[in-house]
Write a protein that holds these residues in place. Structure first.
Motif, PDB file in Angstrom:
ATOM      1  N   PHE A   1     -12.997  34.208 -64.443  1.00  0.00           N
ATOM      2  CA  PHE A   1     -11.633  34.757 -64.521  1.00  0.00           C
ATOM      3  C   PHE A   1     -11.261  35.148 -65.948  1.00  0.00           C
ATOM      4  N   PHE A   2     -11.748  34.366 -66.899  1.00  0.00           N
ATOM      5  CA  PHE A   2     -11.407  34.627 -68.300  1.00  0.00           C
ATOM      6  C   PHE A   2     -12.461  35.438 -69.050  1.00  0.00           C
ATOM      7  N   GLY A   3     -13.395  36.034 -68.331  1.00  0.00           N
ATOM      8  CA  GLY A   3     -14.311  36.975 -68.960  1.00  0.00           C
ATOM      9  C   GLY A   3     -15.685  36.459 -69.289  1.00  0.00           C
ATOM     10  N   GLY A   4     -15.998  35.248 -68.846  1.00  0.00           N
ATOM     11  CA  GLY A   4     -17.338  34.710 -69.057  1.00  0.00           C
ATOM     12  C   GLY A   4     -18.269  35.135 -67.940  1.00  0.00           C
ATOM     13  N   PRO A   5     -19.412  34.498 -67.853  1.00  0.00           N
ATOM     14  CA  PRO A   5     -20.369  34.839 -66.799  1.00  0.00           C
ATOM     15  C   PRO A   5     -19.754  34.692 -65.409  1.00  0.00           C
TER      16      PRO A   5
END
Length: 141
Positions: free
Chosen positions: A54-58
């Motif tokens: 959700f926060f842009g990681g994998p």
């Protein structure tokens, strides 16, 4: 979502600290605890996978479970506006405990607030009625 926010939150370590702090609170919270399982281990693991993505990681959550489809996955739980607000309050406390700086917290909460309110499926006061119909909030065109 770009990876910038994920890295600003501390990447895997930061997300893990947030999730651990959050679920310690849920385990003791009279408003949220009733809709969570007694053992929060798997729930916390899924939350970690989801928040990472959700926060842009994998895309850990999608790799294991497919598209998040959050609303559909949460319809079986009685989520009132009060519970959504409480979820946000506990999450904000978890961000603070994890040492996330205020500017990054506010960026994250722009997304979290919208998502939490999207999960609402009952009115306030219906939390204790297990037979209360789950309905979609009215949306103005």
């Amino acid at each position: 979502m770009s990876a910038e926010l994920y890295h600003a939150l501390g990447g895997e370590t930061g997300i893990r600290r947030i999730v651990e702090a959050f679920y310690r609170r849920v385990a003791e919270d009279p408003i949220l605890k009733p809709i969570f399982p007694e053992d929060l281990t798997e729930t916390a693991r899924k939350q970690f996978l989801f928040l990472t993505q959700f926060f842009g990681g994998p895309a850990l959550y999608s790799a294991e479970f497919g598209a998040p489809m959050l609303r559909a996955r949460h319809l079986r739980f009685p989520i009132s506006p009060r519970r959504a607000r409480r979820w946000l309050e506990l999450m904000r406390e978890a961000f603070a405990e994890a040492g996330i700086d205020p500017a990054t917290t506010e960026l994250a909460f722009l997304r979290l607030t919208k998502t939490a309110m999207h999960m609402v499926n009952i009115d306030d006061g219906e939390e204790e009625d297990p037979d209360a119909p789950r309905r979609r909030p009215r949306r103005d065109p």
